[in-house]
Design a protein around this motif. Structure first.
Motif, mmCIF file in Angstrom:
data_model
loop_
_atom_site.group_PDB
_atom_site.id
_atom_site.type_symbol
_atom_site.label_atom_id
_atom_site.label_comp_id
_atom_site.label_asym_id
_atom_site.label_seq_id
_atom_site.Cartn_x
_atom_site.Cartn_y
_atom_site.Cartn_z
ATOM 1 N N GLU A 169 -54.160 47.072 0.975
ATOM 2 C CA GLU A 169 -53.905 45.821 1.677
ATOM 3 C C GLU A 169 -55.129 44.903 1.588
ATOM 4 O OE1 GLU A 169 -51.392 44.422 2.981
ATOM 5 O OE2 GLU A 169 -49.913 46.033 3.057
ATOM 6 N N ARG A 172 -55.341 43.435 -1.866
ATOM 7 C CA ARG A 172 -54.278 42.442 -2.041
ATOM 8 C C ARG A 172 -54.625 41.150 -1.315
ATOM 9 N NH1 ARG A 172 -49.057 40.809 -0.102
ATOM 10 N NH2 ARG A 172 -49.435 41.753 1.937
ATOM 11 N N LYS A 173 -55.108 41.269 -0.092
ATOM 12 C CA LYS A 173 -55.413 40.076 0.699
ATOM 13 C C LYS A 173 -56.644 39.347 0.177
ATOM 14 C CE LYS A 173 -53.182 41.656 4.876
ATOM 15 N NZ LYS A 173 -53.291 42.365 6.160
ATOM 16 N N ALA A 183 -41.600 35.462 -5.681
ATOM 17 C CA ALA A 183 -40.825 36.671 -5.396
ATOM 18 C C ALA A 183 -39.408 36.565 -5.914
ATOM 19 C CB ALA A 183 -40.807 36.925 -3.895
ATOM 20 N N CYS B 3 -38.853 49.060 0.755
ATOM 21 C CA CYS B 3 -40.300 49.107 0.520
ATOM 22 C C CYS B 3 -40.918 50.404 1.034
ATOM 23 C CB CYS B 3 -40.976 47.910 1.198
ATOM 24 S SG CYS B 3 -40.472 46.324 0.488
ATOM 25 N N CYS B 29 -39.549 43.034 -5.626
ATOM 26 C CA CYS B 29 -40.377 42.892 -4.420
ATOM 27 C C CYS B 29 -41.789 42.497 -4.801
ATOM 28 C CB CYS B 29 -40.369 44.199 -3.616
ATOM 29 S SG CYS B 29 -41.366 44.122 -2.116
ATOM 30 N N THR B 31 -44.418 41.882 -2.784
ATOM 31 C CA THR B 31 -45.447 42.605 -2.009
ATOM 32 C C THR B 31 -45.722 43.975 -2.611
ATOM 33 O OG1 THR B 31 -44.756 41.463 -0.003
ATOM 34 C CG2 THR B 31 -46.076 43.439 0.279
ATOM 35 N N CYS B 32 -44.664 44.698 -2.876
ATOM 36 C CA CYS B 32 -44.842 46.034 -3.450
ATOM 37 C C CYS B 32 -45.437 45.956 -4.843
ATOM 38 C CB CYS B 32 -43.502 46.781 -3.480
ATOM 39 S SG CYS B 32 -42.938 47.296 -1.847
ATOM 40 N N GLU B 34 -47.609 43.734 -5.812
ATOM 41 C CA GLU B 34 -49.045 43.507 -5.612
ATOM 42 C C GLU B 34 -49.748 44.776 -5.148
ATOM 43 O OE1 GLU B 34 -49.221 40.199 -2.963
ATOM 44 O OE2 GLU B 34 -49.127 38.725 -4.585
#
Lengths: 194, 218
Positions: A169, A172-173, A183, B3, B29, B31-32, B34
């Motif tokens: 995380e 990623r951030k 997306a 997810c 997805c 987010t996944c 990334e």
């Protein structure tokens, strides 16, 4: 378990200086590296490493010969680090990475990546960081880590999974894995740019 | 696949399991996707982190200190063992010198008090004492009663009480005098005193083996 662990321990208990040197030589890199990762201070890591081996030699009679030696050694190292951290007065973390830099010039992104990984490691709570270092850096299996930390394997897995998610995380951030597509659009096949 | 399930598979891949590079969920997805890339970077970065090397001379310092520590501990163990032996000897000698000797029986017998025969006559002293106490209580009670009644007669006016019909009840006189009652009390206490003496004798008998244990250095 190494086949010569019991004989090495027996010679150490007999006061054989050469055997003691062999034992230190075998475990010193792992112990010292773990101490640096946990304590973020080389000088403290040196002191704690000495403390660890003194404890090892004093407690060698209590080692169970049916168990491998390394998890027992690492348990002492983790406990000493924990004790040191609890006694150390709060001060700004002195992170000394001079010895850890990759020799030679490195591209900016890899330096940035390594810096982020180190920073992410430093931000992990002690248990998560310990498990992460033992698994990913030292390559120890879950069972040995569980024995070293005196915790069930399930707990070790949970800690490691959480450590990983926190690191992912954070990366990623911090924008290190920015995706150029939205997306809604499907991802291109791996290896090809849009 | 959601997810959460995908991330569980990602953990397995990081444990050394099957690659998820071509997984369908990554296509849909962001987010996944990334997170999956971050996992790749993390793995590569960790492998490139150089493991901290211990400074030169640390091993020598550790070994020298461990050898010195071992010598100190051995010396301490010898001193502790010596002190323990000296303390045990001191206790043994002290117990032998200062432990009170067992008192002989009044009748010359060496038997402990607990071995008194059942049919043996109890000592007279306790009975006599109880009798004397009973007699003293009786005398004191009589005197106090007489004095009180005498004072009361003086203080209270003579009042003619109501005439009562003759009662049909036959008054029964006391069956025992106070002296006889006190003798009965002392007789009743005899088993208690005998049991007390027997208990003391048992206690003394259990205490006497301690002397021999102390002599053996335990």
């Amino acid at each position: 378990m190494s086949t010569d662990d019991p004989s090495l321990v027996r010679r150490c208990l007999g006061g054989n200086a050469e055997a003691m040197r062999q034992l230190v030589d075998r475990f010193q890199p792992e112990v010292f590296g773990l101490c640096v990762r946990i304590l973020h201070h080389r000088h403290d890591a040196e002191d704690v490493t000495q403390e660890v081996f003194l404890r090892i030699f004093r407690s060698l009679r209590r080692w169970d010969r049916s168990r491998p030696l390394r998890p027992w050694v690492m348990r002492i190292a983790v406990n000493r680090c924990r004790t040191w951290l609890s006694r150390r007065p709060r001060r700004p973390e002195l992170v000394d990475y001079l010895q850890d830099t990759i020799p030679g010039p490195a591209p900016d992104d890899s330096s940035e990546l390594l810096t982020e990984i180190r920073a992410a490691l430093a931000d992990l709570r002690l248990e998560y960081r310990t498990v992460f270092v033992l698994f990913h850096e030292q390559g120890q299996p879950y069972e040995e880590i569980a024995e070293a930390l005196d915790r069930p394997v399930g707990t070790i897995k949970t800690w490691l999974h959480r450590a990983r998610m926190e690191m992912l995380e954070r990366l990623r951030k911090r924008g290190l894995v920015a995706d150029d597509e939205s997306a809604d659009q499907p991802a291109p096949p791996s290896g090809k740019k849009p | 696949m959601n997810c959460e399930s995908f991330l569980e598979l990602l953990q397995l891949e990081l444990d050394g399991g099957t690659s998820l590079e071509a997984h369908e969920h990554l296509r849909v997805c962001l987010t996944c996707r990334e997170l999956y890339r971050a996992a790749g970077l993390m793995r590569n970065g960790v492998q490139r982190l150089s493991w901290p090397a211990p400074p030169a001379g640390l091993m020598d310092r550790i070994v020298l200190r461990a050898i010195a520590d071992r010598r100190v501990l051995r010396r301490r163990r010898w001193i502790t063992a010596g002190l323990a032996v000296a303390a045990a000897l001191f206790i043994a000698v002290g117990a032998t010198l200062f432990w009170p000797a067992e008192q002989p029986e009044p009748n010359g017998s060496s038997l402990p008090l607990a071995q008194i025969d059942e049919g043996r006559e109890p000592t007279v002293n306790l009975n006599q004492s109880v009798t004397d106490v009973g007699a003293a209580v009786v005398a004191l009670t009589n005197r106090a009663t007489q004095e009180t009644v005498g004072q009361t007669k003086v203080l209270l006016p003579i009042v003619a009480g109501p005439v009562l019909d003759e009662l049909d009840l036959e008054l029964v006189g006391p069956t025992l005098s106070l002296r006889e009652a006190s003798e009965g009390l002392s007789a009743g206490l005899e088993p208690v005193t005998t049991s007390a003496k027997r208990a003391v004798g048992l206690l003394l008998r259990d205490l006497t083996p301690m002397e021999t244990d102390t002599k053996r250095g335990l």
